[in-house]
Design a protein around this motif. Structure first.
Motif, PDB file in Angstrom:
ATOM      1  N   LYS A   1      68.107  65.814   0.911  1.00  0.00           N
ATOM      2  CA  LYS A   1      68.803  67.075   1.133  1.00  0.00           C
ATOM      3  C   LYS A   1      68.946  67.899  -0.134  1.00  0.00           C
ATOM      4  O   LYS A   1      69.129  69.118  -0.070  1.00  0.00           O
TER       5      LYS A   1
ATOM      6  N   THR B   1      69.971  61.627   3.846  1.00  0.00           N
ATOM      7  CA  THR B   1      70.540  61.340   5.166  1.00  0.00           C
ATOM      8  C   THR B   1      71.016  59.898   5.281  1.00  0.00           C
ATOM      9  O   THR B   1      71.479  59.486   6.348  1.00  0.00           O
TER      10      THR B   1
ATOM     11  N   LYS C   1      60.443  57.459  17.186  1.00  0.00           N
ATOM     12  CA  LYS C   1      60.934  58.220  16.043  1.00  0.00           C
ATOM     13  C   LYS C   1      60.396  57.599  14.756  1.00  0.00           C
ATOM     14  O   LYS C   1      60.686  56.443  14.438  1.00  0.00           O
TER      15      LYS C   1
ATOM     16  N   GLY D   1      64.905  65.488  15.860  1.00  0.00           N
ATOM     17  CA  GLY D   1      66.254  65.002  16.145  1.00  0.00           C
ATOM     18  C   GLY D   1      66.309  64.278  17.477  1.00  0.00           C
ATOM     19  O   GLY D   1      65.522  64.547  18.387  1.00  0.00           O
ATOM     20  N   ASN D   2      67.252  63.361  17.623  1.00  0.00           N
ATOM     21  CA  ASN D   2      67.359  62.592  18.858  1.00  0.00           C
ATOM     22  C   ASN D   2      67.619  63.481  20.065  1.00  0.00           C
ATOM     23  O   ASN D   2      66.970  63.347  21.107  1.00  0.00           O
TER      24      ASN D   2
ATOM     25  N   ASP E   1      69.155  55.934  14.261  1.00  0.00           N
ATOM     26  CA  ASP E   1      70.238  56.857  13.906  1.00  0.00           C
ATOM     27  C   ASP E   1      70.181  57.329  12.448  1.00  0.00           C
ATOM     28  O   ASP E   1      71.180  57.801  11.913  1.00  0.00           O
ATOM     29  N   ARG E   2      69.007  57.229  11.803  1.00  0.00           N
ATOM     30  CA  ARG E   2      68.842  57.851  10.495  1.00  0.00           C
ATOM     31  C   ARG E   2      68.221  59.231  10.714  1.00  0.00           C
ATOM     32  O   ARG E   2      67.128  59.346  11.262  1.00  0.00           O
ATOM     33  N   ASP E   3      68.928  60.265  10.300  1.00  0.00           N
ATOM     34  CA  ASP E   3      68.446  61.625  10.512  1.00  0.00           C
ATOM     35  C   ASP E   3      67.211  61.910   9.666  1.00  0.00           C
ATOM     36  O   ASP E   3      67.033  61.367   8.561  1.00  0.00           O
TER      37      ASP E   3
END
Length: 750
Positions: free
Chosen positions: A140, A150, A216, A334-335, A353-355
């Motif tokens: 980021k 993230t 993903k 994204g999910n 769940d890791r962006d």
């Protein structure tokens, strides 16, 4: 305070997130030195005192970690109060002048751990260390620390924290470090519900029975099926509305070796930490033709994350791994985005769940006679900085916005270029949104403050209009660059051709671009450098009947070229189902039929005459790619093109093609002879310019030079002349922004 004489050493390059500080720590301790090392916005800063400082400084570049790239080691005498030993200090500052590290494929040590039942990371889909794992896809901001990724929301367990804090551990300051106790988790989801059980085993079971999965990955979602199952491949094509475009494949080394012919250079590229898709010749055990209809190559990649390794281990199968999107749109990252967009495609989802901080397509590369060539810059290559040629060291900061197709952004700063990731066709609204996001993202991440903005000279390109608006709003200099001049400069920069290196003969063959005379170019020999160019030789123009329709319906180009050659009757026979008379009326009246010297459309014309998808492409470049695959099986002398003044006229080749077809000649030989004739015509023009002393070398650029056969034949014709070809920067429009940026910078430095 006990002051000591020492040195302050600045290391610039790709030196964050690659284990550089622990490397310096080990090196200093080995040599008995005192001091400290830290990350800051400019790279790595070292203050050191003690014994052999010359040897220490020399070892920094010579022994650097594998993922590092040291661009400069700068030192000065420095007096300071060193600690008793050597320490790793906290990172300092905001902003970025250092290289950001691309994502790297799973290293052998991490792979061994996830396969070891006795290891605490056995079967864990997110194992990584300083030698591998996510970097740019989770970043980021800079400096590169966990809080700026993230992974910030995943607190480390005591075991991971101990590894992270131990300079002797390969996970020392590995920012994404995690394990099953504290890191991201994986699950399989059907109908909006998590399915209990091992998600990898559940996924393998569904793939075995022909299901389509959305998985993903690092830079976005893939759609996945078992590549051996024709029905599953057909189902994926139907759902994705992708009738013929090749699918990328993933497999282990044994699997790839069973289905492809792989050279030593291709194995090296497959195993590289960048882990690109590599185009490989079909061989051995056959897979369904529907994976790449009409082509002789398949795009293969090795698994590049622990999740993909686990999935390949569990299935033992070659897997289709195509981007998770509707054709023409960016892939989902994204999910919730994936659930909304891919539920109509996928029977189940493999989620975590890791962006993902930014969308990154898989890179695509091939090996030619000149070495590896990047066709699409993506995950693994981006945002690796490119050094600028000699003479650009003091270049101002520049942002360049590329073209309309294969969008990409390029930033120049501190003697380096950051050529961004593939953004797709900017006609698509979602791709355009991704372009705008990338513009903000790169500017913020690299603390970029441009003095100049560069773009294509075509007034209707979205990227060009964006450049005009930004330049006006911020009162910045705007440089509009002719499309093929940008291609030429891109090839020069890729080869580090000095700013004062002299002019070259640039053979630029592509689809089309707005020419300096207001017509559409695409088959040119330019004499030029970073500062200027002259158009010396060009393909005889033909009308693009129907405008954009001519780019997707090859019969239009075939008819136009046959009509030019006085063979309208043959066109009538070849394309009886096409609206030929309406097309001819439009051409005669000049209604939506602009003239173009496009080499890409000439490939389409030959393909149409030979019966290759004459009525319509299923994807961009299909006719030319299938023509190349056909020609790879052919042989013979090249067809003769005519030359009058600066114009190369293909008219004579059509009678030869007609004669050959009438005599029953193999169509693969006809395809070969077209390639060879085109190569000879353009190479001959460039050779004359070098031999006369006007040009110092020949540069080959434009999307047509992704055709390995054409490239090989042109090189053969050029013989021992110095020739520049693309390697790290795409020859297609994905490299335009790089060329535009160099031209804009050169103009500011005169």
């Amino acid at each position: 305070m006990a002051l000591a004489a020492g040195r302050r050493i600045r290391v610039r390059g790709q030196v964050q997130g690659v284990g550089f500080r622990p490397f310096i720590w080990h090196l200093a301790r080995r040599m008995g030195l005192r001091g400290w090392v830290l990350n800051d916005p400019e790279g790595v800063l070292i203050c050191v005192s003690g014994g052999d400082l010359d040897g220490f400084e020399a070892a920094i570049g010579a022994e650097a970690p594998g993922l590092a790239r040291v661009d400069a080691v700068e030192s000065e005498a420095f007096t300071f109060d060193p600690p008793d030993g050597f320490e790793i200090a906290a990172s300092t500052g905001q902003g970025a002048q250092t290289g950001v590290v691309p994502d790297a494929a799973t290293c052998p040590d991490c792979l061994a751990e996830i396969r070891d039942p006795s290891d605490r990371r056995f079967g864990y889909a997110f194992a990584n260390c300083t030698r591998c794992g996510p970097r740019f896809s989770i970043l980021k901001g800079l400096p590169y620390d966990r809080a700026q990724t993230t992974m910030a929301d995943f607190g480390m367990c005591p075991d991971c924290a101990a590894e992270y804090a131990d300079p002797t551990d390969r996970r020392f300051h590995a920012q994404p470090v995690a394990c099953p106790a504290c890191g991201p988790r994986l699950w399989l989801e059907e109908d909006g519900r998590e399915v209990p059980g091992d998600p990898v085993a559940l996924a393998a079971e569904r793939l075995a029975r022909g299901a389509v999965l959305a998985i993903k990955g690092l830079g976005g979602f893939h759609l996945c099926v078992d590549a051996r199952q024709s029905l599953a491949v057909a189902l994926l094509r139907q759902r994705k509305r992708r009738p013929g475009k090749p699918f990328a494949l993933m497999g282990g080394e044994d699997t790839i070796a069973r289905h492809a012919k792989v050279s030593a250079a291709e194995w090296e590229l497959l195993r590289d930490p960048t882990a690109p898709i590599v185009l490989l010749e079909k061989a051995g055990e056959a897979l369904p033709n529907a994976l790449a209809p009409g082509l002789d190559r398949l795009g293969w990649m090795l698994p590049h994350t622990p999740l993909h390794h686990l999935l390949i281990d569990a299935t033992g199968a070659p897997l289709v791994m195509t981007s998770g999107n509707l054709s023409g749109e960016p892939q989902a990252i994204g999910n919730e985005d994936a659930r909304g967009k891919l539920s109509g495609f996928a029977d189940a989802f493999v989620m975590h769940d890791r962006d993902i901080a930014r969308r990154l397509d898989d890179g695509v590369e091939r090996v030619t006679a000149q070495g590896s060539m990047v066709l699409r810059r993506g995950r693994g290559r981006v945002p690796g900085a490119l050094p600028l040629p000699e003479g650009f060291g003091d270049a101002p900061q520049v942002v360049a916005y590329g073209g309309q197709m294969k969008g990409a952004i390029c930033l120049l700063k501190n003697g380096q270029a950051v050529l961004g990731h593939h953004l797709g066709d900017l006609d698509s609204e979602l791709s355009w949104e991704a372009f705008l996001q990338a513009d903000r993202d790169y500017a913020g991440l690299f603390d970029h403050d441009p003095a100049r903005i560069a773009c294509d000279m075509h007034p209707d390109f979205r990227a060009a209009r964006h450049a005009e608006e930004r330049a006006a709003a911020q009162r910045l200099a705007l440089i509009k660059v002719q499309h093929h001049h940008a291609h030429l400069a891109s090839c020069l920069g890729d080869n580090l051709w000095p700013q004062d290196g002299g002019k070259v003969a640039g053979i630029v063959l592509d689809g089309l671009g707005l020419g300096a005379d207001g017509t559409l170019w695409g088959g040119e020999v330019l004499l030029g450098d970073y500062h200027s160019f002259e158009r010396r030789v060009w393909l005889k123009p033909a009308p693009l009947i129907g405008g954009d329709r001519a780019q997707v319906e090859p019969w239009r180009n075939g008819m136009a070229r046959l009509d030019q050659a006085g063979l309208s009757g043959w066109a009538d026979d070849l394309f009886p189902d096409a609206p030929l008379e309406l097309a001819r009326q439009a051409a005669r009246a000049g209604i939506n039929a602009p003239l173009s010297s496009s080499a890409g459309r000439l490939f389409d014309a030959v393909a149409a005459v030979l019966g290759i998808c004459p009525m319509g492409h299923g994807y961009e470049g299909e006719a030319a790619m299938r023509l190349e695959a056909l020609a790879n099986r052919g042989a013979g002398a090249g067809f003769a093109f005519a030359r009058e003044g600066g114009e190369i006229d293909p008219a004579p080749i059509w009678a030869e093609i007609s004669e050959q077809l009438g005599a029953g000649a193999p169509v693969e030989n006809i395809a070969w002879r077209f390639h060879a004739g085109l190569a000879r015509a353009f190479a001959g023009a460039a050779r004359t310019m070098v031999k006369s002393g006007e040009a110092e070398a020949v540069a080959l650029s434009g999307g047509c030079f992704q055709n390995a056969l054409l490239l090989e034949l042109v090189l053969r014709e050029l013989g021992d002349l110095p020739v520049l070809v693309h390697r790290r920067v795409p020859a297609n429009d994905g490299g335009l922004a790089f060329g535009q940026a160099l031209i804009a910078a050169a103009g500011a430095m005169r």
